[in-house]
Design a protein around this motif. Structure first.
Motif, PDB file in Angstrom:
ATOM      1  N   UNK A 275       0.838  -1.207   0.000  1.00 16.88           N
ATOM      2  CA  UNK A 275       0.000   0.000   0.000  1.00 16.88           C
ATOM      3  C   UNK A 275       0.866   1.248   0.000  1.00 16.88           C
ATOM      4  N   UNK A 276       1.944   1.223   0.786  1.00 22.71           N
ATOM      5  CA  UNK A 276       2.875   2.355   0.815  1.00 22.71           C
ATOM      6  C   UNK A 276       3.529   2.550  -0.542  1.00 22.71           C
ATOM      7  N   UNK A 277       3.949   1.447  -1.176  1.00 26.55           N
ATOM      8  CA  UNK A 277       4.623   1.543  -2.478  1.00 26.55           C
ATOM      9  C   UNK A 277       3.663   2.086  -3.543  1.00 26.55           C
ATOM     10  N   UNK A 278       2.432   1.614  -3.531  1.00 22.03           N
ATOM     11  CA  UNK A 278       1.447   2.104  -4.504  1.00 22.03           C
ATOM     12  C   UNK A 278       1.160   3.594  -4.280  1.00 22.03           C
ATOM     13  N   UNK A 279       1.149   4.021  -3.008  1.00 15.58           N
ATOM     14  CA  UNK A 279       0.937   5.433  -2.698  1.00 15.58           C
ATOM     15  C   UNK A 279       2.060   6.290  -3.260  1.00 15.58           C
ATOM     16  N   UNK A 280       3.302   5.866  -3.046  1.00 16.41           N
ATOM     17  CA  UNK A 280       4.453   6.629  -3.535  1.00 16.41           C
ATOM     18  C   UNK A 280       4.462   6.658  -5.066  1.00 16.41           C
ATOM     19  N   UNK A 395       1.276  12.293   6.057  1.00 14.16           N
ATOM     20  CA  UNK A 395       0.334  12.873   7.020  1.00 14.16           C
ATOM     21  C   UNK A 395      -1.095  12.446   6.682  1.00 14.16           C
ATOM     22  N   UNK A 396      -1.433  12.486   5.386  1.00 16.51           N
ATOM     23  CA  UNK A 396      -2.702  11.947   4.911  1.00 16.51           C
ATOM     24  C   UNK A 396      -2.383  10.716   4.079  1.00 16.51           C
ATOM     25  N   UNK A 397      -2.971   9.591   4.446  1.00 17.28           N
ATOM     26  CA  UNK A 397      -2.646   8.345   3.740  1.00 17.28           C
ATOM     27  C   UNK A 397      -3.825   7.387   3.837  1.00 17.28           C
ATOM     28  N   UNK A 398      -3.833   6.390   2.972  1.00 19.73           N
ATOM     29  CA  UNK A 398      -4.881   5.373   3.036  1.00 19.73           C
ATOM     30  C   UNK A 398      -4.630   4.487   4.250  1.00 19.73           C
ATOM     31  N   UNK A 399      -5.694   3.941   4.811  1.00 16.39           N
ATOM     32  CA  UNK A 399      -5.590   3.219   6.079  1.00 16.39           C
ATOM     33  C   UNK A 399      -4.723   1.972   5.974  1.00 16.39           C
ATOM     34  N   UNK A 400      -4.667   1.363   4.797  1.00 16.81           N
ATOM     35  CA  UNK A 400      -3.936   0.093   4.690  1.00 16.81           C
ATOM     36  C   UNK A 400      -2.426   0.253   4.765  1.00 16.81           C
ATOM     37  N   UNK A 401      -1.913   1.498   4.737  1.00 19.28           N
ATOM     38  CA  UNK A 401      -0.471   1.683   4.919  1.00 19.28           C
ATOM     39  C   UNK A 401      -0.086   1.604   6.394  1.00 19.28           C
TER      40      UNK A 401
END
Length: 434
Positions: A275-280, A395-401
């Motif tokens: 999830x973190x990688x997809x966000x970045x 600071x703002x992120x999806x919950x699955x991270x």
């Protein structure tokens, strides 16, 4: 006329700006998870440490040779690069940022004394940023790159080139005999665009130096090798074949991959990581004004550890193409669930976005589909990016991270030796005391 400006041992130099005590000491910057050497000071090179060499092979030198090993601080290096490039742009009217520590400056023909200006810009870079740099000037980009190599090594390796060519080397100010001497002293493998593999094959034909390459018949270079080598030959002969790229070419894919700090065996930390990688990856996608039509997610075990091997990837089609973090994370997690198998010690995972298209092109497709099914979240994503840029990453992120950015599950990179982010984090800004 071109100039190539290159920061010397850039990552190490960035660290030394804020820790002057490191000057004169052997310093190595380590890769993700402190795995191998990705930058070395001249003193570390003298100890025999190779680029890419695993840390465990030279860790004893910390005890016996005063070696200092640091975790990579990419946030600091990126900001210092921006500062250096803004100063370097003062050399000429056109600039191509080639890498984090290199840039080409073009259209220098109208400058009266380009060498004096280059010397002044080099001194300004050092005064304003603390980064030592070398500059090569020539009528082609390949020769400018070669002159930069000469400028570095004339000072770094006494006897390799005349000392008067150190720091700033202008090809047009050399006599013809001096130019031939420089080409003769330069190994073919150090010529931009050749490298180790091609140079070893050239050596089989007795082509060992840059002078040998420059004297190759262009027809032979094209017919027996490639158009690329023919272009290199012409550039070494002073014929400009490579233009300045002031705008970077559009990306064909965007990847965010990381090795884990510790092996992962369960699904929850894998979901956090992916999830973190997809966000970045989504942030990079939006920064380029692009949308992705395909998302690849993968995970694998370490090739260096004993035990069963695991490597699987899932290809997720995005219809329509999207840059929405929610869509990307959802696709990545669904793909991960498809490939996950328990019982393996996974060491790395990643997300790769492909089939990229401009956002404006995709808007036309959106207008022909159900608005509710593909509701445009560009305004939401823009607000999210602005908040994170102002108040800090994540600071703002999806919950699955994960609920926090703390490494509670052990998947985040090891950066045990990372120095403070002196220029980008308010809490890390150095404090001067009388």
């Amino acid at each position: 006329m071109f100039a190539l400006i290159d920061g010397n041992n850039f990552y190490v130099s960035c660290e030394r700006v804020f820790r002057p005590a490191l000057k004169g000491l052997p310093v190595v910057v380590l890769s993700n998870n402190d795995g191998c050497a990705i930058a070395r000071s001249d003193e570390a090179k003298a100890l025999g440490i190779k680029m890419g060499q695993p840390y465990y092979q030279f860790r004893d030198l910390e005890r016996i040779s005063s070696l200092v090993c640091l975790s990579a601080n990419f946030e600091l290096y990126g900001d210092m690069s921006d500062r250096m490039m803004s100063v370097a742009a003062g050399l000429g009217p056109q600039q191509e940022i080639y890498s984090i520590d290199e840039c080409f400056i073009g259209d220098l023909g109208g400058i009266k004394d380009v060498t004096a200006r280059a010397v002044a810009v080099r001194e300004r870079i050092f005064q304003w940023t603390g980064i030592p740099a070398c500059i090569g000037i020539a009528p082609t980009k390949t020769l400018a790159k070669l002159c930069n190599y000469v400028a570095k090594n004339a000072e770094r390796k006494p006897g390799s080139y005349p000392i008067e060519l150190s720091r700033v080397c202008n090809w047009t100010e050399l006599t013809e005999d001096r130019q031939l001497d420089v080409l003769r002293r330069t190994p073919a493998g150090e010529v931009w665009g050749i490298g180790k593999r091609i140079s070893s094959k050239l050596a089989e034909q007795g082509i060992l130096t840059a002078l040998d390459v420059a004297r190759m018949p262009t027809a032979k270079a094209r017919d027996e090798w490639s158009v690329v080598l023919e272009r290199t030959v012409r550039e070494l002969q002073g014929i400009s074949c490579i233009t300045l790229e002031q705008a970077p070419p559009p990306k064909k894919q965007i990847a965010c991959t990381r090795s884990f700090g510790h092996p992962i065996t369960t699904m929850p930390p894998l979901i956090e990581a992916v999830s973190e990688f997809a966000t970045r990856a989504g942030e990079k996608l939006r920064n380029g004004g692009m949308r992705a039509g395909v998302l690849n997610v993968f995970a694998h075990t370490s090739p260096f550890r004993p035990g069963q091997r695991f490597y699987k990837t899932a290809v997720m089609q995005l219809q329509p193409a999207s840059s929405d973090t929610k869509v990307l994370v959802d696709a990545a997690v669904r793909g991960l669930r498809q490939i996950y198998e328990p019982g393996y010690q996974l060491s790395k995972a990643g997300v790769i976005l492909q089939d990229l298209c401009a956002g404006t092109e995709q808007q036309a497709v959106l207008s022909f589909t159900d608005p509710e099914a593909v509701r445009d979240a560009s305004a939401l994503m823009e607000a999210m990016d602005k908040i994170n840029a102002r108040f800090g990453k994540g600071v703002v992120h999806v919950a699955s991270t994960g609920q926090t950015q703390e490494d509670e599950s052990g998947w985040r990179m090891k950066q045990e030796r990372r120095t403070p982010r002196y220029t980008t984090c308010l809490d890390d800004v150095p404090i001067a005391r009388a």
